[in-house]
Design a protein around this motif. Sequence first.
Motif, PDB file in Angstrom:
ATOM      1  N   PHE A   1       0.729  -1.270   0.144  1.00 39.35           N
ATOM      2  CA  PHE A   1       0.012   0.110  -0.361  1.00 39.35           C
ATOM      3  C   PHE A   1       0.636   1.057   0.042  1.00 39.35           C
ATOM      4  CE2 PHE A   1      -3.910  -2.777   1.551  1.00 39.35           C
ATOM      5  CZ  PHE A   1      -3.334  -3.558   1.557  1.00 39.35           C
ATOM      6  N   LYS A   2       0.684   1.825  -0.922  1.00 39.39           N
ATOM      7  CA  LYS A   2       2.238   3.009  -0.960  1.00 39.39           C
ATOM      8  C   LYS A   2       1.537   4.428  -1.342  1.00 39.39           C
ATOM      9  CE  LYS A   2       5.396   0.388  -3.769  1.00 39.39           C
ATOM     10  NZ  LYS A   2       6.147   0.532  -4.671  1.00 39.39           N
ATOM     11  N   GLY A   3       1.851   5.842  -0.853  1.00 39.69           N
ATOM     12  CA  GLY A   3       0.789   6.938  -0.634  1.00 39.69           C
ATOM     13  C   GLY A   3       1.725   7.538   0.671  1.00 39.69           C
ATOM     14  N   HIS A   4       1.078   6.850   1.933  1.00 44.14           N
ATOM     15  CA  HIS A   4       2.176   7.727   3.046  1.00 44.14           C
ATOM     16  C   HIS A   4       4.397   7.954   2.332  1.00 44.14           C
ATOM     17  CE1 HIS A   4      -0.972   7.446   5.792  1.00 44.14           C
ATOM     18  NE2 HIS A   4      -0.574   6.584   5.085  1.00 44.14           N
ATOM     19  N   CYS A   5       4.305   9.052   2.672  1.00 44.94           N
ATOM     20  CA  CYS A   5       5.953   9.549   2.306  1.00 44.94           C
ATOM     21  C   CYS A   5       6.547   9.333   3.848  1.00 44.94           C
ATOM     22  CB  CYS A   5       5.922  10.735   1.778  1.00 44.94           C
ATOM     23  SG  CYS A   5       4.753  12.116   3.165  1.00 44.94           S
ATOM     24  N   LYS A   6       6.367   8.878   5.308  1.00 48.61           N
ATOM     25  CA  LYS A   6       6.841   8.856   6.170  1.00 48.61           C
ATOM     26  C   LYS A   6       6.526   7.564   7.030  1.00 48.61           C
ATOM     27  CE  LYS A   6       8.525  14.303   7.402  1.00 48.61           C
ATOM     28  NZ  LYS A   6       8.272  15.301   7.917  1.00 48.61           N
ATOM     29  N   TRP A   7       7.626   7.581   8.203  1.00 50.17           N
ATOM     30  CA  TRP A   7       6.962   6.242   9.357  1.00 50.17           C
ATOM     31  C   TRP A   7       5.705   5.687   8.914  1.00 50.17           C
ATOM     32  CZ3 TRP A   7      10.958   6.427  13.656  1.00 50.17           C
ATOM     33  CH2 TRP A   7      12.515   5.928  12.918  1.00 50.17           C
TER      34      TRP A   7
END
Length: 328
Positions: A87-93
């Motif tokens: 699941f890609k989309g967040h740019c941090k932890w």
Amino acid sequence: HGHALGGCKNPLLPPPRGPGEAPGKLLEKVEGEILAVARALGLPVELWGLLLAHLHPLEVRRVGMLGCPWVTTLAAEELQRTRPRVFKGHCKWIFGCAFSPTGHRIASASGDGTVRVWEPSTGKELLQLSEHTEFATSVCFSPDGRQLLSGSEDATAVLWDALTGAPVVTFEGHTRRVSGVAFSSGSSQMVATASWDGTTRVWHRAGGPPAVVLRGHDNDVTCLDLSAEPRVVTGSDDATVRLWDCATGQQLSVLQGHDNNVMSVQFSTDATKVLSGSVDHCAMFWDLRSGRCEIVIHGHSNTIFQAVLADPQARRVVTASYDRTLKL
């Protein structure tokens, strides 16, 4: 199958897959047998039915771990051909994630300040919730799956509409990070928040000031769980686990045994026991009626940051550790 069961035949086991039989047909074929096993083990059939209604190869391992290890064997070929869904989309932890009660949605809380909702079957991002001004620390679904609650470094918790992503209520009052959030597991319209300010606060979902503020820990409150009564169990950097009455704010018990910060707590289904995990590398299973630790779970070489009861009868525990292992 015979080897897994010590060479004993089990009438509940499904027959082997026939030549040319499709994997999907195989899963349909074993559904009745899995429910039969659930009954034989005394597991809630409603829960198993819910899981099975949306069963796919990636979920087989989870279902198998909960009580039917032979399911993993049945789907081994499919699992080997299936890559993990990313699941890609967040740019941090990512600091926390949660399944909805039906398994139709996954929510994630991230250092980029957002809470995102995903479709497990496709990995598609359905919602991006952007109300917090600092990183989101924790997230959970309401028992009916219609709402989400998130906590943040900005010292607030936000109640969201899980279908539209609209913010419903912002809970303000903490003075430091909200480290944990929880919905009551019963019909009570209550939520609770734990904070590094040393307090736990219980709120009405409709909003307004906290119904009660729980004070007693000598350090940051790191985690909590909320039962149906409702009662709250909290863990803290003061190395204690504490039980509270939400109606009166009274501290009911202090459970002492850990040698370091408590990182996670969870009620059993009947709320008579609590599982805790700690920086001391141990998990402890407590009887709330006696206030005593029944079992100490050893085996990790570093912090246990999450300990989870893996079945309703509290017979299996999953622990996750900074030693890079997950143990069942």
